[in-house]
Motif scaffolding. Structure first.
Motif, short mmCIF file in Angstrom:
data_model
loop_
_atom_site.label_atom_id
_atom_site.label_comp_id
_atom_site.label_asym_id
_atom_site.label_seq_id
_atom_site.Cartn_x
_atom_site.Cartn_y
_atom_site.Cartn_z
N VAL A 1 -6.29 -13.32 7.98
CA VAL A 1 -4.85 -13.37 8.22
C VAL A 1 -4.78 -14.82 8.07
O VAL A 1 -5.48 -14.87 9.19
N LEU A 2 -3.68 -15.17 8.33
CA LEU A 2 -3.46 -16.55 9.05
C LEU A 2 -1.44 -16.13 8.99
O LEU A 2 -0.91 -15.82 8.81
N ILE A 3 -1.27 -16.47 10.32
CA ILE A 3 0.11 -15.89 10.90
C ILE A 3 0.97 -17.67 11.66
O ILE A 3 -0.64 -18.44 12.35
N THR A 4 1.83 -17.90 11.48
CA THR A 4 2.38 -19.24 11.50
C THR A 4 3.07 -19.25 13.02
O THR A 4 3.14 -17.76 12.94
N GLY A 5 3.20 -20.44 13.75
CA GLY A 5 3.66 -20.15 14.86
C GLY A 5 2.56 -19.36 15.40
O GLY A 5 2.90 -18.34 16.59
N GLY A 6 1.51 -19.07 15.47
CA GLY A 6 0.93 -17.77 15.84
C GLY A 6 -0.08 -17.63 17.52
O GLY A 6 -0.51 -16.94 17.55
N ALA A 7 0.01 -19.14 18.26
CA ALA A 7 -0.60 -18.88 19.07
C ALA A 7 0.26 -19.05 20.45
O ALA A 7 -0.44 -18.39 21.79
N SER A 8 1.68 -17.76 20.36
CA SER A 8 2.64 -17.56 21.42
C SER A 8 3.00 -16.00 20.83
O SER A 8 3.54 -16.68 20.11
N GLY A 9 4.30 -16.00 22.12
CA GLY A 9 4.94 -15.04 21.65
C GLY A 9 4.86 -13.71 20.34
O GLY A 9 3.90 -12.91 20.68
N ILE A 10 5.43 -13.81 19.38
CA ILE A 10 5.55 -12.54 18.53
C ILE A 10 4.48 -12.67 17.34
O ILE A 10 3.62 -11.80 17.42
N GLY A 11 4.20 -14.13 17.85
CA GLY A 11 3.08 -13.98 16.24
C GLY A 11 1.44 -14.14 17.49
O GLY A 11 1.00 -13.59 15.90
N LEU A 12 1.75 -14.31 18.21
CA LEU A 12 0.53 -13.92 18.94
C LEU A 12 -0.15 -12.53 19.25
O LEU A 12 -0.45 -11.71 19.08
N THR A 13 1.44 -11.65 19.37
CA THR A 13 1.17 -10.43 19.44
C THR A 13 0.62 -9.61 17.87
O THR A 13 0.25 -8.69 17.92
N ILE A 14 1.37 -10.44 16.95
CA ILE A 14 1.23 -10.05 15.68
C ILE A 14 -0.66 -9.88 15.44
O ILE A 14 -1.30 -9.48 15.15
N ALA A 15 -1.03 -11.24 15.94
CA ALA A 15 -2.28 -11.47 15.63
C ALA A 15 -3.65 -10.07 16.44
O ALA A 15 -4.27 -10.57 15.89
N GLN A 16 -3.09 -10.36 17.64
CA GLN A 16 -3.63 -9.63 17.82
C GLN A 16 -3.30 -7.68 18.05
O GLN A 16 -4.74 -7.28 17.62
N ALA A 17 -2.62 -7.79 17.53
CA ALA A 17 -2.66 -6.39 16.16
C ALA A 17 -3.21 -6.36 15.52
O ALA A 17 -4.07 -5.69 15.59
N PHE A 18 -3.31 -7.78 14.80
CA PHE A 18 -4.22 -7.66 13.78
C PHE A 18 -6.02 -7.75 13.75
O PHE A 18 -7.09 -6.44 13.48
N VAL A 19 -6.13 -7.77 14.45
CA VAL A 19 -7.47 -8.05 15.62
C VAL A 19 -7.88 -6.39 15.98
O VAL A 19 -9.33 -6.57 15.50
N SER A 20 -6.68 -6.15 16.52
CA SER A 20 -7.52 -4.87 16.99
C SER A 20 -7.67 -3.60 15.99
O SER A 20 -8.07 -2.40 16.04
N THR A 21 -7.21 -3.98 15.05
CA THR A 21 -8.33 -3.64 13.16
C THR A 21 -8.51 -4.11 12.68
O THR A 21 -9.22 -2.83 11.53
N GLY A 22 -9.43 -4.88 13.54
CA GLY A 22 -10.78 -5.38 12.68
C GLY A 22 -10.39 -6.70 11.93
O GLY A 22 -11.79 -7.07 10.95
N ALA A 23 -9.09 -7.12 11.74
CA ALA A 23 -8.85 -8.30 11.58
C ALA A 23 -9.82 -9.63 11.53
O ALA A 23 -9.38 -10.05 12.96
N ARG A 24 -9.82 -10.33 10.42
CA ARG A 24 -10.31 -11.67 11.22
C ARG A 24 -8.92 -12.57 10.97
O ARG A 24 -7.95 -12.69 9.42
N VAL A 25 -8.52 -13.51 11.96
CA VAL A 25 -7.34 -13.86 12.02
C VAL A 25 -7.31 -15.38 12.33
O VAL A 25 -8.14 -15.98 13.28
N HIS A 26 -6.57 -16.43 11.67
CA HIS A 26 -6.40 -17.77 11.67
C HIS A 26 -4.78 -18.76 12.04
O HIS A 26 -4.40 -17.39 11.12
N VAL A 27 -4.02 -18.46 13.20
CA VAL A 27 -2.90 -18.70 13.05
C VAL A 27 -2.76 -20.48 13.37
O VAL A 27 -4.21 -21.41 13.89
N CYS A 28 -1.39 -20.93 13.39
CA CYS A 28 -1.53 -22.30 13.66
C CYS A 28 -0.48 -22.25 14.91
O CYS A 28 0.59 -21.45 14.77
N ASP A 29 -0.17 -23.57 15.56
CA ASP A 29 1.12 -23.59 16.43
C ASP A 29 0.83 -25.61 16.79
O ASP A 29 0.10 -25.65 16.90
#
Length: 266
Positions: free
Chosen positions: A15-43
């Motif tokens: 999973v790639l999430i833009t604006g993902g190091a804080s706020g809604i983006g980080l919450t989405i990232a952490q949600a995916f991780v909780s399901t076993g995903a591997r996540v890369h974010v940019c910010d």
């Protein structure tokens, strides 16, 4: 049929999430991780990217790149990192965005208008254009979720550049759903309402200042326009993104999903 399994994205998604190091983006990232995903974010926030490696907010399943999403060279660098860190891509979450200026159309500076368009809309094109070839190679197809807003289905006076980009994002999502359906790539937009957190606090404060009223009065005016009379949470937004990326959402494409408590007007 095991309906509970349908509600969770399959483990191991890239999973790639833009604006993902804080706020809604980080919450989405952490949600995916909780399901076993591997996540890369940019910010754009280097400190927020660095904080991903800390015990408090980080995860070994989240990696990051400091990038300005409106800069094409930075976007290319993000995808170089995604290929190295994830080895491919299954889900793109175009989340990055800014509130833009508050003011009448004759008061907004052109630089502020253009910056809002660059970050809120053009970046979605930059990331989608580079992600699609990778999503085509994903087993079982891919998913793109654009972060629009309730301002993408309602007019929003004195926030015209923001609203214009959020309407455009819906058109982009619906068009790409048609374009990419044969590749089994599902494309949708999420339209958050008034999301509880620092960003909305800034929006309310700016509008209160413009109207020369208190923050509390301005907040009350916003809540009166929501059928549920409350703001939504970042976790509720993240849950909707997980749903659209899960087997339960496998027949959903080309849609704009409002997660807003039914905002009646802005």
């Amino acid at each position: 049929m095991d309906y509970l399994k349908l509600l969770a994205p399959p483990a191991g998604l890239r999973v790639l999430i833009t604006g993902g190091a804080s706020g809604i983006g980080l919450t989405i990232a952490q949600a995916f991780v909780s399901t076993g995903a591997r996540v890369h974010v940019c910010d754009v926030d280097a400190k927020a990217i660095d904080a991903l490696s800390t015990h408090a907010t980080g995860s070994p399943s989240i990696t990051g790149t400091r990038a300005d999403v409106s800069n094409k060279a930075d976007v290319t660098r993000v995808f170089d990192d995604v290929k190295r860190e994830l080895g491919g891509l299954d889900v793109l979450i175009n989340n990055a965005g800014i509130a833009g200026p508050t003011g009448g159309i004759d008061e907004i500076e052109s630089d502020d208008w253009e910056r809002t368009i660059d970050i809120n809309l053009n970046s979605h094109y930059y990331f989608s254009s580079q992600a699609v070839p990778m999503l085509r190679e994903a087993n079982g197809g891919g998913v793109i979720v654009f972060m629009s807003s309730v301002a993408g289905r309602l007019g929003y006076g004195f926030r015209t550049p923001y609203s214009a980009t959020k309407w455009a994002i819906v058109g982009l999502a619906k068009s790409l759903a048609i374009e990419l359906g044969a590749d089994n790539i599902r494309v949708n937009a999420v339209q958050p309402g008034i999301v509880k957190g620092p960003r909305m606090e800034g929006v309310i404060a700016a509008r209160a200042k413009q109207l020369n009223i208190s923050y509390q009065e301005m907040e009350a005016r916003y809540l009166e326009k929501i059928s549920l009379r409350r703001m939504v949470t970042q976790e509720e937004i993240a849950a909707s993104v997980l749903f659209l990326s899960s087997p339960a959402g496998s027949a959903i494409s080309g849609q704009a999903l409002s997660v807003c408590g039914n905002v009646e007007t802005l």
